[in-house]
Write a protein that holds these residues in place. Structure first.
Motif, PDB file in Angstrom:
ATOM      1  N   GLN A 128      47.378  31.033  47.040  1.00  0.00           N
ATOM      2  CA  GLN A 128      47.349  31.849  48.238  1.00  0.00           C
ATOM      3  C   GLN A 128      45.951  32.507  48.587  1.00  0.00           C
ATOM      4  OE1 GLN A 128      50.613  34.313  49.151  1.00  0.00           O
ATOM      5  NE2 GLN A 128      52.202  32.946  48.500  1.00  0.00           N
ATOM      6  N   PRO A 129      45.076  31.993  49.008  1.00  0.00           N
ATOM      7  CA  PRO A 129      43.659  32.460  49.071  1.00  0.00           C
ATOM      8  C   PRO A 129      43.736  33.784  49.964  1.00  0.00           C
ATOM      9  CG  PRO A 129      43.757  30.272  49.671  1.00  0.00           C
ATOM     10  CD  PRO A 129      44.806  30.516  49.616  1.00  0.00           C
ATOM     11  N   GLY A 130      42.980  34.650  49.521  1.00  0.00           N
ATOM     12  CA  GLY A 130      43.061  36.141  50.321  1.00  0.00           C
ATOM     13  C   GLY A 130      44.151  36.875  50.101  1.00  0.00           C
ATOM     14  N   SER A 131      45.200  36.666  49.063  1.00  0.00           N
ATOM     15  CA  SER A 131      46.187  37.227  48.566  1.00  0.00           C
ATOM     16  C   SER A 131      45.830  38.637  48.498  1.00  0.00           C
ATOM     17  CB  SER A 131      47.128  36.660  47.420  1.00  0.00           C
ATOM     18  OG  SER A 131      47.721  37.506  46.857  1.00  0.00           O
ATOM     19  N   GLU A 132      46.718  39.551  49.117  1.00  0.00           N
ATOM     20  CA  GLU A 132      46.367  41.123  48.891  1.00  0.00           C
ATOM     21  C   GLU A 132      46.960  41.547  47.384  1.00  0.00           C
ATOM     22  OE1 GLU A 132      48.599  45.069  50.239  1.00  0.00           O
ATOM     23  OE2 GLU A 132      48.004  43.776  51.965  1.00  0.00           O
ATOM     24  N   ASP A 133      47.785  40.919  46.821  1.00  0.00           N
ATOM     25  CA  ASP A 133      48.400  41.413  45.405  1.00  0.00           C
ATOM     26  C   ASP A 133      47.404  41.076  44.402  1.00  0.00           C
ATOM     27  OD1 ASP A 133      50.753  42.734  46.255  1.00  0.00           O
ATOM     28  OD2 ASP A 133      51.906  41.045  46.287  1.00  0.00           O
ATOM     29  N   ALA A 134      46.955  39.399  44.693  1.00  0.00           N
ATOM     30  CA  ALA A 134      45.957  39.303  43.670  1.00  0.00           C
ATOM     31  C   ALA A 134      44.658  39.839  43.614  1.00  0.00           C
ATOM     32  CB  ALA A 134      45.925  37.695  43.806  1.00  0.00           C
ATOM     33  N   LEU A 135      44.146  40.178  44.793  1.00  0.00           N
ATOM     34  CA  LEU A 135      42.781  40.799  45.018  1.00  0.00           C
ATOM     35  C   LEU A 135      43.044  42.264  44.613  1.00  0.00           C
ATOM     36  CD1 LEU A 135      41.652  39.614  48.592  1.00  0.00           C
ATOM     37  CD2 LEU A 135      40.598  39.016  46.388  1.00  0.00           C
ATOM     38  N   LYS A 136      44.007  42.697  44.515  1.00  0.00           N
ATOM     39  CA  LYS A 136      44.163  44.140  44.161  1.00  0.00           C
ATOM     40  C   LYS A 136      44.238  44.430  42.696  1.00  0.00           C
ATOM     41  CE  LYS A 136      48.523  45.922  45.180  1.00  0.00           C
ATOM     42  NZ  LYS A 136      49.719  46.546  45.639  1.00  0.00           N
ATOM     43  N   GLY A 137      44.841  43.183  42.109  1.00  0.00           N
ATOM     44  CA  GLY A 137      45.064  43.059  40.555  1.00  0.00           C
ATOM     45  C   GLY A 137      43.736  43.211  40.114  1.00  0.00           C
ATOM     46  N   LEU A 138      42.682  42.176  40.934  1.00  0.00           N
ATOM     47  CA  LEU A 138      41.267  42.096  40.433  1.00  0.00           C
ATOM     48  C   LEU A 138      40.753  43.520  40.237  1.00  0.00           C
ATOM     49  CD1 LEU A 138      40.621  38.621  41.881  1.00  0.00           C
ATOM     50  CD2 LEU A 138      40.635  39.262  39.314  1.00  0.00           C
ATOM     51  N   ALA A 139      40.976  44.059  41.428  1.00  0.00           N
ATOM     52  CA  ALA A 139      40.330  45.433  41.565  1.00  0.00           C
ATOM     53  C   ALA A 139      40.871  46.281  40.382  1.00  0.00           C
ATOM     54  CB  ALA A 139      40.806  46.228  42.968  1.00  0.00           C
ATOM     55  N   TYR A 140      42.312  46.561  40.277  1.00  0.00           N
ATOM     56  CA  TYR A 140      42.776  47.203  38.918  1.00  0.00           C
ATOM     57  C   TYR A 140      41.954  46.801  37.630  1.00  0.00           C
ATOM     58  CZ  TYR A 140      45.940  49.827  41.936  1.00  0.00           C
ATOM     59  OH  TYR A 140      46.576  50.617  42.800  1.00  0.00           O
TER      60      TYR A 140
END
Length: 459
Positions: A128-140
């Motif tokens: 899922q490109p651009g997935s909010e949960d995955a991008l948030k995980g990378l930020a954490y």
């Protein structure tokens, strides 16, 4: 870290809802246990949710949604390997599952395995490109591993894409706070509070910004050393102030200090002479992505009229769980053209606010061996028991014992006990920040306010 706990719960709950798979065609028999699990998770009864999910999977091991939900619950309960087993089973049943990849990423991240967490989140983004949960995980992951600039950039991008969601602003605030900019972080947390006045994350973040330990810290070490000489000399002892250190936290990863040290340490000259010799040192420590830290120190002292220059290092590797391994070394050339060295290591166990350390060290005095005599080498055993008592204060009680071959017919032995207290120094701007943050409305509020100022002064 409060952010890690509260946002972790929100993430697990969100993933639980993703994994429910409820739709118009879902039957009543399927809905009931899943709704019960969601209710238990919402109330914080994760152990109860685990019992229900275990029963669901015992009845139907192929239940994909229950497998994902149990992985989520196990991860939040701290069973990270068990969570990954469930996510792996889900991926075997349904290859390329977005929910399983994201759950695996958080399980790795909470365990501190950041490279594997990044791999799992990247896999989720492939699905899922651009997935909010995955991008948030990378930020954490960037935040928890100490890459604060990357964390701020990632959270800021999410906040720009979702300007009404305070969670991402809170993430920006914690990244700024980790970069030692508490005043700027406080403003960001206040902005997040304006979006959600009742939200806990922004309020706790603001408290963290206002109560951030200051950049300066003072450590004082008192102790007692007894030298037990079994040669012709008499035994001696020394007690009182042994060390004072003023440290400066330059960045989130770098701390430097100056130190006056009159402790025995590991120097063999102390054992040879039956007394301690004060040293002046400069040192620093660098933290590597939360998984290791390197301490380097150098200094000079005069022992028995012979000036000695020295350098030392400690390297700590944090293993999974509470264990850490430490290796250390020292080299000290002297004006009499002898060189002293030592090397050794040990194990540290971190049990929340309490930690235990044991070290064994082999040393060489630099003296020539006398024919027929002992090797001029020493063996040291060191044990420490430490406690963090809140507000940045640490207290360490410990002891050391050593045996030194003098190169002749005898040996010297030493026993030492010490107590060390480390207290960060309060700074005036934080008191003014507290005055602005807390409003006194009555006697009870005033009592709490006075207690808050007292705690702040101790930090």
């Amino acid at each position: 870290m409060t952010l890690r706990i509260t946002c972790g719960f929100a993430t697990v709950l969100a993933l639980a809802l993703v994994g429910l798979g409820l739709g118009p065609g879902a039957g009543v028999a399927q809905q009931m246990p899943q709704e019960r699990v969601a209710g238990l998770v919402d109330r914080g009864d994760l152990a109860g949710a685990r019992v229900v999910l275990d029963a669901m999977l015992a009845a139907d091991p192929s239940d994909f949604d229950a497998r994902i939900q149990r992985g989520n619950v196990r991860a939040w309960l701290g069973d990270y390997s068990g969570a990954r087993e469930d996510y792996g089973s889900a991926l075997a049943t349904r290859p390329g599952s977005y929910a399983a990849y994201v759950g695996t990423g958080y399980a790795f991240a909470w365990e501190g395995n950041y490279p594997n967490a990044v791999g799992a989140f990247d896999a989720a983004l492939q699905v899922q490109p651009g997935s909010e949960d995955a991008l948030k995980g990378l930020a954490y992951v960037a935040l928890w591993s100490g890459r604060v600039s990357e964390a701020q950039s990632r959270f800021q991008a999410l906040s720009d894409a979702h300007p009404d969601d305070p969670e991402f602003l809170v993430g920006v605030g914690h990244a700024v706070l980790a970069d030692r900019r508490p005043a700027e972080a406080a403003d960001i947390f206040r902005e997040a509070q304006a979006l959600d006045p009742t939200g806990e994350d922004a309020r706790l973040g603001l408290d963290a910004a206002l109560f951030t330990p200051p950049r300066l810290g003072l450590t004082v070490w008192g102790g007692y050393t007894g030298f037990l000489a079994d040669q012709d000399g008499e035994s001696s002892s020394k007690s009182g102030l042994r060390m004072a250190q003023l440290a400066f936290q330059a960045t989130s990863k770098i701390r430097i200090w100056g130190q006056y040290d009159d402790g025995m340490g590991l120097d063999n000259r102390d054992l040879v002479s039956g007394q301690t010799f004060p040293a002046v040192t400069l040192g620093g420590v660098y933290t590597w992505s939360g998984r290791a830290l390197t301490k380097v120190e150098g200094g000079a002292r005069s022992a028995l009229g012979n000036r000695q220059y020295f350098g030392s290092f400690d390297q700590v590797f944090f293993l999974s769980g509470p264990l850490a391994v430490k290796v250390l070394g020292f080299v000290g050339p002297r004006e009499d053209e002898t060189t002293e060295w030592f090397g050794g290591g040990g194990l540290t166990v971190n049990l929340g606010r309490v930690w235990i350390e044991g070290l064994a060290v082999l040393s060489d005095t630099g003296y020539e061996k006398v024919e027929g005599g002992d090797e001029p080498r020493g063996f040291h055993l060191i044990g420490n028991l430490g406690a963090r008592v809140g507000s940045g204060i640490e207290i360490t009680a410990g002891g050391a014992a050593a045996r030194l071959g003098l190169g002749g017919d005898g040996v010297n032995r030493m026993a030492e006990a010490y107590l060390k207290a480390s207290v960060p120094i309060a700074t005036s701007h934080r008191v003014f920040a507290l005055l602005r943050h807390h409003r006194v409305r009555g006697p009870n509020d005033f009592t709490q306010f006075a207690l808050g100022l007292t705690i702040a002064a101790l930090k």
